[in-house]
Each structure stands twice: as C-alpha cells, then as structure tokens.
Enzyme design. Structure first.
Site, PDB file in Angstrom:
ATOM      1  N   GLY A  89       0.813  -1.212   0.000  1.00 54.83           N
ATOM      2  CA  GLY A  89       0.000   0.000   0.000  1.00 54.83           C
ATOM      3  C   GLY A  89       0.840   1.252   0.000  1.00 54.83           C
ATOM      4  O   GLY A  89       0.346   2.368  -0.211  1.00 54.83           O
ATOM      5  N   LYS A 105       9.815   2.621   0.658  1.00 61.63           N
ATOM      6  CA  LYS A 105       8.651   2.560   1.547  1.00 61.63           C
ATOM      7  C   LYS A 105       8.201   3.976   1.858  1.00 61.63           C
ATOM      8  O   LYS A 105       9.002   4.803   2.306  1.00 61.63           O
ATOM      9  CB  LYS A 105       9.027   1.818   2.832  1.00 61.63           C
ATOM     10  CG  LYS A 105       7.884   1.660   3.816  1.00 61.63           C
ATOM     11  CD  LYS A 105       8.284   0.695   4.916  1.00 61.63           C
ATOM     12  CE  LYS A 105       7.239   0.587   6.004  1.00 61.63           C
ATOM     13  NZ  LYS A 105       7.651  -0.380   7.047  1.00 61.63           N
ATOM     14  N   ASP A 117      -2.556   6.720   3.036  1.00 64.19           N
ATOM     15  CA  ASP A 117      -2.069   7.821   2.201  1.00 64.19           C
ATOM     16  C   ASP A 117      -0.809   7.450   1.424  1.00 64.19           C
ATOM     17  O   ASP A 117      -0.245   8.285   0.716  1.00 64.19           O
ATOM     18  CB  ASP A 117      -1.829   9.073   3.054  1.00 64.19           C
ATOM     19  CG  ASP A 117      -0.800   8.833   4.153  1.00 64.19           C
ATOM     20  OD1 ASP A 117      -0.203   7.733   4.196  1.00 64.19           O
ATOM     21  OD2 ASP A 117      -0.586   9.745   4.979  1.00 64.19           O
ATOM     22  N   GLY A 118      -0.340   6.213   1.612  1.00 65.12           N
ATOM     23  CA  GLY A 118       0.840   5.774   0.865  1.00 65.12           C
ATOM     24  C   GLY A 118       2.154   6.307   1.425  1.00 65.12           C
ATOM     25  O   GLY A 118       3.219   6.075   0.854  1.00 65.12           O
ATOM     26  N   ARG A 168      14.840   0.568   1.052  1.00 69.23           N
ATOM     27  CA  ARG A 168      15.328  -0.670   1.649  1.00 69.23           C
ATOM     28  C   ARG A 168      15.700  -1.700   0.603  1.00 69.23           C
ATOM     29  O   ARG A 168      15.245  -1.629  -0.541  1.00 69.23           O
ATOM     30  CB  ARG A 168      14.334  -1.199   2.685  1.00 69.23           C
ATOM     31  CG  ARG A 168      12.898  -1.275   2.222  1.00 69.23           C
ATOM     32  CD  ARG A 168      11.970  -1.682   3.380  1.00 69.23           C
ATOM     33  NE  ARG A 168      10.684  -2.132   2.850  1.00 69.23           N
ATOM     34  CZ  ARG A 168       9.684  -2.570   3.591  1.00 69.23           C
ATOM     35  NH1 ARG A 168       9.818  -2.642   4.909  1.00 69.23           N
ATOM     36  NH2 ARG A 168       8.561  -2.963   3.040  1.00 69.23           N
ATOM     37  N   ASP A 244       1.519 -11.100   6.989  1.00 69.44           N
ATOM     38  CA  ASP A 244       1.997 -10.267   5.879  1.00 69.44           C
ATOM     39  C   ASP A 244       3.322  -9.585   6.211  1.00 69.44           C
ATOM     40  O   ASP A 244       3.891  -8.901   5.362  1.00 69.44           O
ATOM     41  CB  ASP A 244       0.939  -9.212   5.499  1.00 69.44           C
ATOM     42  CG  ASP A 244       0.531  -8.345   6.679  1.00 69.44           C
ATOM     43  OD1 ASP A 244       0.066  -8.901   7.694  1.00 69.44           O
ATOM     44  OD2 ASP A 244       0.693  -7.119   6.621  1.00 69.44           O
ATOM     45  N   ASP A 254       9.782  -5.359   7.789  1.00 72.32           N
ATOM     46  CA  ASP A 254       8.701  -4.478   8.223  1.00 72.32           C
ATOM     47  C   ASP A 254       8.832  -4.051   9.683  1.00 72.32           C
ATOM     48  O   ASP A 254       8.036  -4.414  10.552  1.00 72.32           O
ATOM     49  CB  ASP A 254       7.329  -5.135   7.964  1.00 72.32           C
ATOM     50  CG  ASP A 254       6.937  -5.018   6.499  1.00 72.32           C
ATOM     51  OD1 ASP A 254       7.835  -4.742   5.676  1.00 72.32           O
ATOM     52  OD2 ASP A 254       5.761  -5.202   6.171  1.00 72.32           O
TER      53      ASP A 254
HETATM   54  P1  AMP Z   1       1.966  -2.749   8.318  1.00 73.03           P
HETATM   55  O1  AMP Z   1       1.138  -2.801   9.545  1.00 73.03           O
HETATM   56  O2  AMP Z   1       2.882  -1.572   8.228  1.00 73.03           O
HETATM   57  O3  AMP Z   1       2.663  -4.047   8.034  1.00 73.03           O
HETATM   58  O4  AMP Z   1       0.938  -2.497   7.099  1.00 73.03           O
HETATM   59  C1  AMP Z   1      -0.120  -3.361   6.808  1.00 73.03           C
HETATM   60  C2  AMP Z   1      -0.650  -3.047   5.435  1.00 73.03           C
HETATM   61  O5  AMP Z   1      -1.141  -1.729   5.392  1.00 73.03           O
HETATM   62  C3  AMP Z   1       0.385  -3.157   4.339  1.00 73.03           C
HETATM   63  O6  AMP Z   1      -0.267  -3.715   3.242  1.00 73.03           O
HETATM   64  C4  AMP Z   1       0.781  -1.745   4.072  1.00 73.03           C
HETATM   65  O7  AMP Z   1       1.170  -1.565   2.721  1.00 73.03           O
HETATM   66  C5  AMP Z   1      -0.501  -0.991   4.370  1.00 73.03           C
HETATM   67  N1  AMP Z   1      -0.220   0.361   4.876  1.00 73.03           N
HETATM   68  C6  AMP Z   1       0.277   0.719   6.065  1.00 73.03           C
HETATM   69  N2  AMP Z   1       0.370   2.051   6.185  1.00 73.03           N
HETATM   70  C7  AMP Z   1      -0.092   2.567   5.017  1.00 73.03           C
HETATM   71  C8  AMP Z   1      -0.257   3.886   4.500  1.00 73.03           C
HETATM   72  N3  AMP Z   1       0.066   4.965   5.219  1.00 73.03           N
HETATM   73  N4  AMP Z   1      -0.773   4.018   3.259  1.00 73.03           N
HETATM   74  C9  AMP Z   1      -1.104   2.951   2.531  1.00 73.03           C
HETATM   75  N5  AMP Z   1      -0.965   1.690   2.951  1.00 73.03           N
HETATM   76  C10 AMP Z   1      -0.468   1.486   4.169  1.00 73.03           C
HETATM   77 MG    MG Z   2       3.858  -4.752   6.771  1.00 72.66          MG
END
Ligand code: AMP
Ligand code: MG
Length: 488
Positions: A89, A105, A117-118, A168, A244, A254
C-alpha cells in the site's frame, strides 16, 4: 529479484509519487556497497541523482534506469484474524541491482493502499533504517536500509508529522501473505508461478528434491525457526508478527513498533497497540509457528498438484511439526553460546532457564547481564561477583553462580578466551527505544547528527566503544516508558 506473474491484478506498474524538496536524513555506506553505489568522502553518493531516485522523484541515475517500478498484492492474517487483501500500500519496488531489490517505503499511494495515504512518517522511517542496519550488524537476517530521504511534506497520524521515504534492500520482499493471497483467491496458476519463481531465484536446491514444493515449505520454516531463535537471543520483539510481515526468505522485515528488551520480562509487550499481548516476547516462537501454519494452508493446492488432499495435508503437517524442534535446537545452541558453553550437557537447559527466571523476577537488564557475564572470574568467590547485586534474591542467585562456575570449569576454555568469545555473541549496543527517540526528536528539528552517530555505534555492536559508554546504559524508568504503536 524480478517479480513477474501472469494476469494484471497481482502487480501494478506505477511511478512513485514525488515529495517536495527532498533532503538526506540518513544513508548507510555499508548497504550502498551491496548495490555498488560510489560514495563521496562524506558518505553520500557521488551521483546527486540518487537523492531524487530514493525520494521517488526520478527513475534515473547516471548509470541506472528503473524502467518498471511495481507494487504487488498480498493478503494476510493480522492479529490472528484474516484481513483479506492488503499488499504494497505504500512500498514501491524500483528494480533489482546486484541481486538486491530496491524498494521505496512511503513512496505514495498504490492500487493496494486501501484508506492509507501511501506515506511513512520520518519517525518510523528512522526507526526502520537504524534497526535494519543494527540487526545486520548483529548477524541477524534482515532487509537492509540504504537511506532515509526527508521532506517537509506533512501527513496526518495521531498528530501532524513530516513524511519520509525509507529505501530498503532485500534479495526478495516476498511474504507469506503473497502465498496466502493467491491461495485464498484460489488462483492456483499464480500461486504456482510464485512458488516456481521463489525456487528458481532463491531456493534452487529444491528443484532437485523429490517434492520441490514440500521442500520449499520445509526450508522456509527452517529459516524462520532459526530467525526467531536469534530474536529471542538478543531480546528483539518484532511487535507485529502478522503473516503479511513474515518473509519467505527468513529475513526480519517491516520494522514498526519493535523493541529490544531493557529489563527482562518474559511477557514484555513492545507494541502499545497489542493490548492482548499476542506478540509479546515469549510468544514470538509460537506465533512464528502459527504463521508457518498459515503458509502450510496456502501450500496445500501446490502439493495437491502431485498428491491427494489427505496426503498433501499430512506431508505439510509433518513438516510443520519440525518447526518447534528446529527452533528449540537453535535457541539452546544460542543460549549455550551466550553463557560461554561450548560442550553440551543435558542440564544446561535448566541452568539457562534458572538464570532467565531470576532475571525476570528481578527485572535485570537483558543485554547488560549477558554482556557482563563474560567478566566472571571462575577462580574468585561468588561473593565478589558484582552482578549478584542486580538480583533481589541473593541466596538463590549465588547458588546459580556457583553452579555456573562449576559448569564453566568442565569446559576446556580459560576465562580470557571465553570472555572474548562471549563478547562476540552478547552485544553491548542495541537500538534501545530511548536512544532511537533522541535521534528522532533531533531529526524532527532537522539535526540528523544523532541518527548518523547511532548508525556508527550500532554497526559495531560487539565492540567496546569507550567514548559511547552511555549508549549502553539502560533507560531510566521514565525513558523506558516510551510507547510505540502501529501508527507509522
Ligand atoms: P503494516 O502494519 O505496516 O505491516 O501495514 C499493513 C498493510 O497496510 C500493508 O499492506 C501496508 O502496505 C498498508 N499500509 C500501512 N500504512 C499505510 C499507508 N500509510 N498508506 C497505505 N498503505 C499502508
Ligand atoms: Mg507490513
């Protein structure tokens, strides 16, 4: 390496979204070597175009062109619950250099961003950068961090913060969640393509095995069992062991609300969002095993290509049952080394567990205790051991020291030799949360010197660095209470 699958829903080809006026926050010269980036004396790339590339603002350096940046889909179990489709995301894979995937990232929205928001914030990007490089220096398999690029672009979390991009590197960022995605959507063609790609690029030996997919599963389990044993041995808590966030190469990936243990508490929870303690320190091995069970489920259709349903399940379930065995052996070997024991005796495990129990009861600093254990003089009386003062129940710890010294005397090593070996496995410096916090707060004021200093210290975690003695001191109670959550 190259990630291609048939169909157009699994991968999105896209450009990173630019950030305004990017600047360097941090750069790892050691990671840069992996991808042959030539550096100036100040440790930053000779070719200025790298700043724009790692910011997501350009796709070309003087010598490289990234012509096919992508984001990939995956799914996963989050906190034990099936979360369905997730995916990159906010991470965009620029391409491969020298067998390493370069991923940005926080490089903007993708098709898989859902409500996000990516972006990634400066705070979490610095934490990921420093911890990746620190883990590598500790000898723990991990994705690497090349750089953090900052911008004054603001993003909303609990408060307004500034965005950053963490560049990364890893031979592959494929996760268990990628397999779960194609299994859950019953897309067996892509599931098989993914497994074949993984074998071809990263597990070529599996091709020669009688049952390549089973063998692939066994190897992924083995690597992750050994990985989690290494985490336990340095007191690393990942914080979000969702499926994930688990690499199929057995890498730590991560970095979010992770934490290293300060005072030893077996059920320590480092992630403030993890109220039930699912990912507490002592549960990590069990949770990794659980994640491997998720992977086993996703592998059933692959084994069914050559076996009946019942046979496939049995083969995978037998392979899965090896996980605790491999984990246990690795854990024991590591803790023997931490105590300076080279030979193997049945009652060593009891000796290790008695120490951990005493450390837990007295909340002794995990890192410093093991580090200082190397200083024990096996010819001096127990009453002279300074470490005994860290424990509340002196009689009991004195008994333990007596038994430990008796055990050391069975070894053929002499004190000095043992000390030097133990200092090569028990680190002096870790990325304790309070240290990261100081670096983050300075960086938020545009002073990046502390990030660079921490990187330098953590690149040599086993060396005595006299000028940095205060970086090995456990946090005071108020600093130990810093809370880190999933917000990043
Ligand atoms: P994480 O908890 O960081 O492992 O994220 C879980 C999922 O949410 C992953 O698929 C990330 O790509 C997505 N994600 C986390 N934060 C964001 C963000 N700010 N914008 C878009 N996707 C996000
Ligand atoms: Mg993750």
């Amino acid at each position: 390496m190259a990630f291609t699958l048939s169909g157009d829903d699994a991968i999105q080809t896209l450009q990173p979204s630019p950030i305004p006026e990017p600047y360097w926050v941090a750069f790892s010269a050691s990671a840069a070597k992996l991808v042959n980036i030539a550096l100036k004396d100040d440790g930053y790339p000779q070719d200025d175009a790298w700043l724009d590339v790692l910011a997501g603002n350009a796709l070309e350096t003087q010598s490289l062109k990234f012509s096919n940046p992508i984001a990939t889909v995956y799914s996963g179990h989050q906190f034990g619950v099936w979360a369905g489709q997730l995916g990159d995301g906010r991470a965009i894979l620029l391409g491969d250099i020298n067998g390493q995937e370069l991923q940005l990232k926080g490089a903007g929205k993708t098709r898989y961003s859902r409500m996000g928001d990516g972006r990634a914030v400066l705070r979490s990007s610095i934490r990921e950068f420093l911890c990746s490089e620190a883990m590598h220096a500790l000898g723990i398999p991990t994705s690497r961090a090349l750089a953090v690029v900052g911008s004054d672009l603001t993003v909303r979390r609990e408060t307004m913060e500034t965005a950053a991009v963490c560049a990364r590197l890893a031979p592959s960022f494929i996760r268990i969640g990628h397999f779960e995605h194609f299994a859950s959507t019953q897309n067996i063609v892509q599931l098989k393509e993914l497994a074949d790609l993984l074998i071809d690029q990263h597990y070529p030996d599996c091709r020669d095995s009688k049952n390549p997919y089973l063998n692939l599963f066994q190897k992924i389990c083995e690597r992750n069992a050994k990985l989690v044993a290494q985490w336990q041995a340095v007191g690393f808590c990942h914080g979000v062991l969702n499926s994930d966030n688990i690499s199929v190469l057995g890498l730590t990936i991560d970095y979010g609300p992770f934490g290293f243990l300060d005072q030893f508490q077996v059920d320590h929870i480092c992630n403030h969002s993890d109220q039930g303690g699912r990912y507490a320190y002592h549960r990590q091995p069990q949770i990794m095993h659980w994640n491997m069970a998720c992977l086993a489920s996703a592998f059933i259709p692959l084994l069914e290509l050559a076996h009946s349903e019942a046979e496939s399940q049995e083969l995978l379930s037998n392979a899965l049952s090896e996980f605790p065995v491999i984990y246990g052996q690795s854990w024991q070997a590591l803790f023997r080394q931490k105590l300076g024991l080279e030979s193997t005796r049945d009652d060593d495990i009891e000796l290790i567990e008695r120490l951990l129990q005493a450390m837990h009861d007295s909340r002794v600093d995990f890192t410093n205790l093991f580090r200082k254990l190397a200083n024990i003089n096996t010819n001096a009386p127990v009453s002279e051991i300074k470490l005994r003062h860290d424990f509340i129940d002196r009689d009991s710890i004195d008994q333990w020291f007596n038994d430990y010294i008796a055990r050391l005397k069975v070894e053929s090593t002499v004190d000095a030799e043992r000390k030097s070996k133990m200092n090569g496995i028990n680190p002096k410096y870790l990325l304790r949360n309070h240290l990261a916090q100081v670096a983050i707060e300075k960086a938020q004021q545009k002073d990046f010197s502390e990030v660079a200093r921490l990187l330098q210290i953590l690149e040599n975690p086993f060396d005595e660095q006299e000028e940095y003695e205060e970086y090995a001191v456990p946090p005071s109670p108020d600093l130990a209470a810093i809370e880190v959550s999933c917000s990043s």
